[in-house]
Scaffold this motif. Structure first.
Motif, PDB file in Angstrom:
ATOM      1  N   LEU A 209     -23.117  45.184 -31.639  1.00  0.00           N
ATOM      2  CA  LEU A 209     -21.782  45.219 -32.231  1.00  0.00           C
ATOM      3  C   LEU A 209     -21.431  43.886 -32.884  1.00  0.00           C
ATOM      4  O   LEU A 209     -20.835  43.845 -33.964  1.00  0.00           O
ATOM      5  CB  LEU A 209     -20.746  45.557 -31.157  1.00  0.00           C
ATOM      6  CG  LEU A 209     -20.897  46.930 -30.492  1.00  0.00           C
ATOM      7  CD1 LEU A 209     -19.923  47.071 -29.333  1.00  0.00           C
ATOM      8  CD2 LEU A 209     -20.666  48.042 -31.494  1.00  0.00           C
TER       9      LEU A 209
ATOM     10  N   ALA B 223     -23.268  43.610 -36.163  1.00  0.00           N
ATOM     11  CA  ALA B 223     -22.615  44.420 -37.191  1.00  0.00           C
ATOM     12  C   ALA B 223     -21.369  43.717 -37.712  1.00  0.00           C
ATOM     13  O   ALA B 223     -21.066  43.751 -38.910  1.00  0.00           O
ATOM     14  CB  ALA B 223     -22.259  45.792 -36.613  1.00  0.00           C
TER      15      ALA B 223
ATOM     16  N   VAL C 199     -27.295  51.010 -25.302  1.00  0.00           N
ATOM     17  CA  VAL C 199     -25.951  51.138 -25.873  1.00  0.00           C
ATOM     18  C   VAL C 199     -25.065  52.045 -25.018  1.00  0.00           C
ATOM     19  O   VAL C 199     -23.835  51.893 -25.009  1.00  0.00           O
ATOM     20  CB  VAL C 199     -26.050  51.678 -27.319  1.00  0.00           C
ATOM     21  CG1 VAL C 199     -24.687  52.072 -27.867  1.00  0.00           C
ATOM     22  CG2 VAL C 199     -26.684  50.626 -28.224  1.00  0.00           C
TER      23      VAL C 199
ATOM     24  N   LEU D 113     -24.275  49.781 -37.906  1.00  0.00           N
ATOM     25  CA  LEU D 113     -24.415  50.603 -36.707  1.00  0.00           C
ATOM     26  C   LEU D 113     -25.156  51.899 -37.024  1.00  0.00           C
ATOM     27  O   LEU D 113     -25.962  52.380 -36.220  1.00  0.00           O
ATOM     28  CB  LEU D 113     -23.044  50.907 -36.109  1.00  0.00           C
ATOM     29  CG  LEU D 113     -22.252  49.713 -35.560  1.00  0.00           C
ATOM     30  CD1 LEU D 113     -20.924  50.179 -34.981  1.00  0.00           C
ATOM     31  CD2 LEU D 113     -23.049  48.955 -34.513  1.00  0.00           C
TER      32      LEU D 113
ATOM     33  N   ALA E  56     -26.852  53.278 -33.726  1.00  0.00           N
ATOM     34  CA  ALA E  56     -25.809  53.104 -32.716  1.00  0.00           C
ATOM     35  C   ALA E  56     -24.524  53.845 -33.049  1.00  0.00           C
ATOM     36  O   ALA E  56     -23.762  54.208 -32.152  1.00  0.00           O
ATOM     37  CB  ALA E  56     -25.505  51.616 -32.533  1.00  0.00           C
ATOM     38  N   LEU E  57     -24.254  54.083 -34.337  1.00  0.00           N
ATOM     39  CA  LEU E  57     -23.004  54.744 -34.711  1.00  0.00           C
ATOM     40  C   LEU E  57     -22.938  56.150 -34.122  1.00  0.00           C
ATOM     41  O   LEU E  57     -21.873  56.601 -33.686  1.00  0.00           O
ATOM     42  CB  LEU E  57     -22.873  54.799 -36.234  1.00  0.00           C
ATOM     43  CG  LEU E  57     -21.524  55.270 -36.768  1.00  0.00           C
ATOM     44  CD1 LEU E  57     -20.415  54.314 -36.367  1.00  0.00           C
ATOM     45  CD2 LEU E  57     -21.557  55.414 -38.290  1.00  0.00           C
TER      46      LEU E  57
END
Length: 410
Positions: free
Chosen positions: A136, A139, A166, A194, A199-200
């Motif tokens: 995070l 990003a 994550v 992300l 990760a998004l």
């Protein structure tokens, strides 16, 4: 004992940016020695002290060892024998692992200056993979500085996602970093980073689901719903809007990801679907009330604002009631700001005028000009007060609409 300035302060000075605050590392000291010098201990996770005069944070040089999943699963070792290089080795990116001594000399054992010049975010060591918050943070740095990621760092971030690291992130920390990412110079980079590492889909599946969903090209030349939302976000940043507006921009079209396939590229009823998804997202991340409430109103009513010239007076007054214009006029202004950026978030329309804002505000002022107190005092049957106030507001808005239409024809 030696004291070094480290991290963001050194990085930002080398980039020619304003330095907001300083972080200091103390090598060769102990908690007892710090206390004897007047430093005040803070926190319980590791030895950090506040300077007795400046109140800036001074941390003893330390190493960290992973002991459990998540960003809190670390064993901290702080001792006078921990070197500056060892302390810098535990940091996230090389650009944040540069130190400066009292004489202005830079200590850069991991090549941070070269990466700064190249605009690259590169992890310092494999220990990067032990803390999912670093994804995070990375990003966020990409959104702030426009930096790209070293291929090996992006590969490591993807591996962290695949390994489930994550999944250990807690809601409060996700929201904290999300809010910071939204407030950066180019917030779209936060979400695109992300998404690039996977990760998004784990953290914000509602946003991830927008990418690849089509919408009518005659109104949305960019076509892709995810691309549109990213453009809207960047417009809110360009116009320096508040966190509440930026979060509302992020969530205003979430329902388009749930549009039935047989109706695409049209998105009939996406407003209510967006509201439903936003409620779940806000509950999951424990989004603050101000951000949540504005986002829900924008999701429900942004289409109304876009086509305000087509709405009847009674529809407008109903909208004003739902938005609580009477008690929260400032929030109504934020709704219009978000809708303006929504209109700008279309290829070729980035700089279009948005007359709907002014028209809607004038309708609102007409309704606000109705004196509810006078109506209440003149009303013999108190049970009819609310209905009479509503009718007076509708009449006032209707009068404005007719006058405006007349002036247009002239």
């Amino acid at each position: 004992m030696k004291i070094y300035c480290v991290g963001g302060a050194v990085r930002d000075r080398l980039l020619g940016l304003p330095v907001q605050d300083h972080d200091w590392v103390v090598v060769g000291s102990t908690p007892e020695a710090m206390a004897a010098r007047g430093f005040k201990p803070v926190g319980s996770d590791f030895p950090v002290f506040l300077h007795p005069e400046t109140h800036e944070e001074y941390a003893l040089a330390r190493t960290e060892r992973k002991t459990a999943a998540g960003y809190k699963g670390f064993n901290i070792y702080a001792s006078p024998d921990v070197s500056l290089e060892q302390d810098l080795l535990r940091r996230d990116f090389t650009v944040n692992a540069i130190a400066e001594d009292a004489d202005g000399n830079l200590i850069d054992p991991y090549g941070g200056q070269a990466d700064l010049k190249a605009g690259v975010l590169r992890h310092v060591s494999e220990a990067f993979a032990e803390d999912p918050v670093r994804i995070l943070r990375g990003a966020r740095f990409a959104a702030r500085f426009g930096f790209s990621f070293a291929p090996e760092t992006l590969a490591l971030m993807r591996k962290m996602v695949d390994n489930g690291e994550v999944d250990a992130l807690v809601a409060e920390r996700v929201w904290q970093e999300l809010a910071r990412g939204l407030m950066e110079q180019q917030p779209s980079r936060f979400f695109l980073t992300l998404r690039e590492c996977g990760a998004l889909k784990k953290i914000l599946p509602e946003v991830d689901g927008l990418f690849g969903v089509p919408q009518p090209a005659h109104y949305h030349p960019e076509i892709d719903c995810g691309v549109h939302v990213m453009m809207v976000l960047d417009d809110t940043a360009k116009l320096e809007r508040s966190l509440e507006v930026r979060f509302a921009a992020l969530g205003h079209d979430l329902g388009k990801a749930a549009t039935p396939q047989d109706t695409l590229p049209r998105h009939i009823g996406h407003e209510q679907r967006s509201v439903d998804l936003l409620k779940k997202l806000c509950a999951r991340l424990r989004v603050p009330g101000e951000c949540r409430d504005l986002a829900l109103l924008v999701a429900q009513y942004h289409s109304h604002v876009h086509k305000v010239r087509e709405l009847r007076a009674d529809t407008l007054v109903k909208l004003f009631d739902h938005c609580d214009l009477w008690r929260k006029p400032e929030r109504f202004g934020l709704i219009l700001q978000t809708c303006e950026s929504d209109a700008h978030g279309r290829t070729g329309h980035e700089n279009d005028a948005y007359p709907q804002s002014r028209y809607m505000l004038e309708c609102a002022r007409a309704a606000q000009a109705v004196n509810a107190g006078d109506i209440a005092r003149a009303c013999a049957d108190k049970s009819l007060i609310a209905d009479q106030v509503r009718k007076a507001r509708i009449n006032a808005v209707d009068t404005f609409i007719k006058q405006h239409a007349l002036s247009d024809r002239q």
